[in-house]
Scaffold this motif. Structure first.
Motif, PDB file in Angstrom:
ATOM      1  N   GLU A 416       8.060 -10.504   4.306  1.00  0.00           N
ATOM      2  CA  GLU A 416       7.664  -9.244   3.678  1.00  0.00           C
ATOM      3  C   GLU A 416       7.910  -9.271   2.174  1.00  0.00           C
ATOM      4  N   ARG A 419       5.185 -11.265   0.456  1.00  0.00           N
ATOM      5  CA  ARG A 419       3.947 -10.501   0.399  1.00  0.00           C
ATOM      6  C   ARG A 419       4.031  -9.420  -0.683  1.00  0.00           C
ATOM      7  N   ALA A 420       5.183  -8.710  -0.755  1.00  0.00           N
ATOM      8  CA  ALA A 420       5.334  -7.635  -1.736  1.00  0.00           C
ATOM      9  C   ALA A 420       5.290  -8.177  -3.162  1.00  0.00           C
ATOM     10  N   GLN A 423       1.746  -8.860  -4.296  1.00  0.00           N
ATOM     11  CA  GLN A 423       1.053  -7.614  -4.654  1.00  0.00           C
ATOM     12  C   GLN A 423       1.516  -7.105  -6.019  1.00  0.00           C
ATOM     13  N   THR A 471      10.673   2.448  -0.022  1.00  0.00           N
ATOM     14  CA  THR A 471       9.797   1.316  -0.351  1.00  0.00           C
ATOM     15  C   THR A 471      10.563   0.004  -0.509  1.00  0.00           C
ATOM     16  N   ASP A 472      11.898   0.047  -0.621  1.00  0.00           N
ATOM     17  CA  ASP A 472      12.684  -1.162  -0.808  1.00  0.00           C
ATOM     18  C   ASP A 472      12.790  -1.946   0.497  1.00  0.00           C
ATOM     19  N   LEU A 473      12.903  -3.270   0.382  1.00  0.00           N
ATOM     20  CA  LEU A 473      13.064  -4.142   1.552  1.00  0.00           C
ATOM     21  C   LEU A 473      14.523  -4.561   1.678  1.00  0.00           C
ATOM     22  N   ILE A 487      11.550  -2.744  -5.236  1.00  0.00           N
ATOM     23  CA  ILE A 487      10.168  -2.787  -5.681  1.00  0.00           C
ATOM     24  C   ILE A 487       9.934  -1.743  -6.780  1.00  0.00           C
TER      25      ILE A 487
END
Length: 569
Positions: A416, A419-420, A423, A471-473, A487
């Protein structure tokens, strides 16, 4: 081609290809020469002969450790050759390569399909090859009893020209992996004698290396060293990557146990030099461990720390790799079960339709009874489908989340985060990667027990989550280490959030059955402002900052940048 091997007719080329395939492991150098000879005649080969040659080229590429090249050729054979025997052999080799290349879910999905297709494989050599690779792959997943069963099935399917060497070596490898083997075990000696008599140096060397490992495990380094010196010429002659790596690692361990630090250091460095930078294996872990102990003994603190960091990274990655294999095996097995149940469900539905047609011919007085029976069967199917759906959802969650803390597991966090970052790079956004490691966590486990240690990990995860945005992983990278991707967050904002998390952890103790434990964490931070959007570089620099936080006193935040050195929050 050389005299005696010239390909003048289709039947001659076919015979030559079969002969080439048969000497792959018994005389590998001859196999390579014969490949070169047949390639000189490739334009005049028939389509079927060219596909056979492509399969042999793929085998050689895999033998040298180039799985990407090998797998591309194997898929070409599977998709376009139209030869069912060749497809079975190529599928078996592809399955093995996928496992060795850490693509476990694909490997075990293919293994399930090949196991189901075994009754349809009539060619003895193809069946023998499929069973061999199934045995090897299931041992890789820790399914040792199943691996031994497949190896014993190989004994019942010996094709012309084959011996018991291959199946016996598969059984010994599974016994060794399951810790059921000793240097004097009769099955080990039987496998060695059989492979020597069969003229199979690759399999023989595999058994010798197993015996060398057993000597080392039994604290007999002298016997291990003597054995390695005897087999090194054969290993070097065959150029089998796995054997060369294993031999150098065993040499390093044997020399170290005998007090020859310089010999151990040279062998360990040779093992590391022949591997790619991103390779993960127990052998590389052992090589780095030897180097760490030698440099520590010599008082070279900086070199020792560097090797120790490599050792820890290999150990953590190897343990994660073992977990990934087991999980992939279970996921593939679950998918197979789902497909089987779906097939059975369709069969049940067909039976119901036939029952409905029969009801039309029955007397009116019995129609209600049959309709009631139909409703009961339908209700059972609906309940079964609901249970199946719940099972699928549960397995999907298990494959993505850490079982103890409930946050993302290592594999899904990395996926993830990558991917982030891609983007963010497209829209020129910013992000910060935070590495968190709990201080003195081993001491907490040793003092209070693992139940309290687990409570500390859960409390740390919950405390971190309270400081993060949706929104943070957030994921657990292994043991007491966590990772966070902030992010749309600048470097300064990231430092502030990281310090807020550190303070929250320090001021929020864990409570397990009345035992209150305070703990702290060291934090390393890297930002896309200075490190770019590559996840590997961000992780490397965040880990470097974390190690510096550990070395400078713990319970602090340190950010590494390219230009301004160390910044303490």
């Amino acid at each position: 081609m050389q005299a005696g091997h010239a390909v003048e007719a289709d039947i001659d080329a076919t015979t030559f290809l079969d002969q080439t395939e048969r000497v792959r492991t018994s005389d590998h150098s001859r196999f390579v020469r014969m490949l070169g000879q047949i390639h000189s005649e490739a334009p005049s080969l028939t389509s079927g002969q060219q596909w056979h040659l492509r399969y042999l080229d793929a085998w050689q590429a895999a033998f040298q450790g180039d799985y990407g090249k090998a797998n591309g050729m194997l898929r070409d054979v599977i998709d376009h050759s139209g030869d069912m025997t060749l497809i079975a052999k190529a599928s078996a080799l592809l399955m093995s390569n996928l496992g060795l290349d850490s693509r476990y879910e694909d490997a075990y999905t293919l293994a399930n399909r090949l196991a189901s297709d075994l009754p349809k494989i009539t060619d003895k050599l193809a069946r023998f090859t499929v069973l061999a690779n199934l045995s090897q792959l299931h041992a890789f997943a820790g399914q040792y009893d199943l691996a031994i069963r497949y190896a014993r099935m190989m004994e019942d399917t010996l094709p012309p020209g084959e011996t018991l060497c291959n199946p016996l070596s598969m059984q010994v490898s599974a016994l060794y992996a399951s810790k059921k083997l000793t240097p004097s075990h009769p099955e080990l000696q039987r496998a060695i004698d059989t492979c020597l008599a069969a003229g199979q140096p690759v399999f023989t060397n595999t058994m010798w290396l197993v015996k060398g490992n057993l000597y080392l495990d039994g604290n007999q380094p002298g016997q291990a060293l003597d054995l390695l010196k005897r087999i090194m010429p054969s290993i070097n002659a065959n150029h089998y990557y796995s054997h060369m790596l294993a031999a150098q690692t065993e040499l390093a361990q044997a020399h170290e146990k005998l007090g020859n630090d310089e010999g151990a250091r040279k062998a360990a460095l040779a093992a590391i030099a022949m591997s790619a930078p991103d390779d993960i294996s127990e052998l590389l872990k052992d090589a780095y461990e030897v180097l760490y102990r030698i440099e520590k003994k010599r008082g070279n603190a900086s070199a020792a720390l560097t090797y120790y960091e490599h050792y820890v990274a290999q150990d953590k990655s190897y343990l994660n790799d073992i977990s990934a294999r087991a999980l992939a095996y279970e996921v593939a097995r679950q998918h197979m079960l789902v497909q089987k149940l779906e097939t059975e469900g369709l069969s049940k539905k067909n039976n119901i339709l036939r029952l409905q047609q029969a009801l039309d011919t029955k007397a009116v007085e019995t129609s209600r009874l049959y309709i009631l029976l139909l409703l009961v069967v339908l209700a059972s199917i609906v309940l079964w489908l609901l249970r199946l759906k719940r099972s699928q959802l549960r397995f999907k969650k298990l494959s993505r989340h850490d079982g103890l803390t409930g946050i993302l597991n290592h594999q899904h966090f990395v996926s993830e985060a990558d991917r982030a970052l891609h983007q963010l790079e497209k829209k020129l956004g910013t992000a910060c990667l935070i590495s968190i490691d709990l201080d003195h966590f081993k001491q907490i486990n040793d003092t209070h027990g693992h139940a309290v240690g687990d409570a500390v990990l859960r409390q740390a995860a919950a405390t971190c989550q309270q400081q993060l945005r949706p929104t943070d992983l957030f994921g657990r990278l292994g043991g007491e280490e966590f990772g966070i991707l902030l992010i749309d967050c600048s470097r300064d904002q990231g430092k502030a959030i990281a310090d807020r998390i550190r303070v929250a952890i320090e001021t929020t103790p864990a409570n397990e059955d009345g035992c209150v434990v305070s703990f702290s964490a060291s934090v390393g931070l890297a930002s896309t402002d200075t490190s770019g959007y590559g996840l590997q570089r961000l992780r490397r620099e965040a880990d470097a900052a974390l190690y510096r936080a550990k070395r400078t006193g713990r319970n602090r935040v340190i950010a590494d940048t390219e230009n301004d050195g160390v910044v303490e929050a």
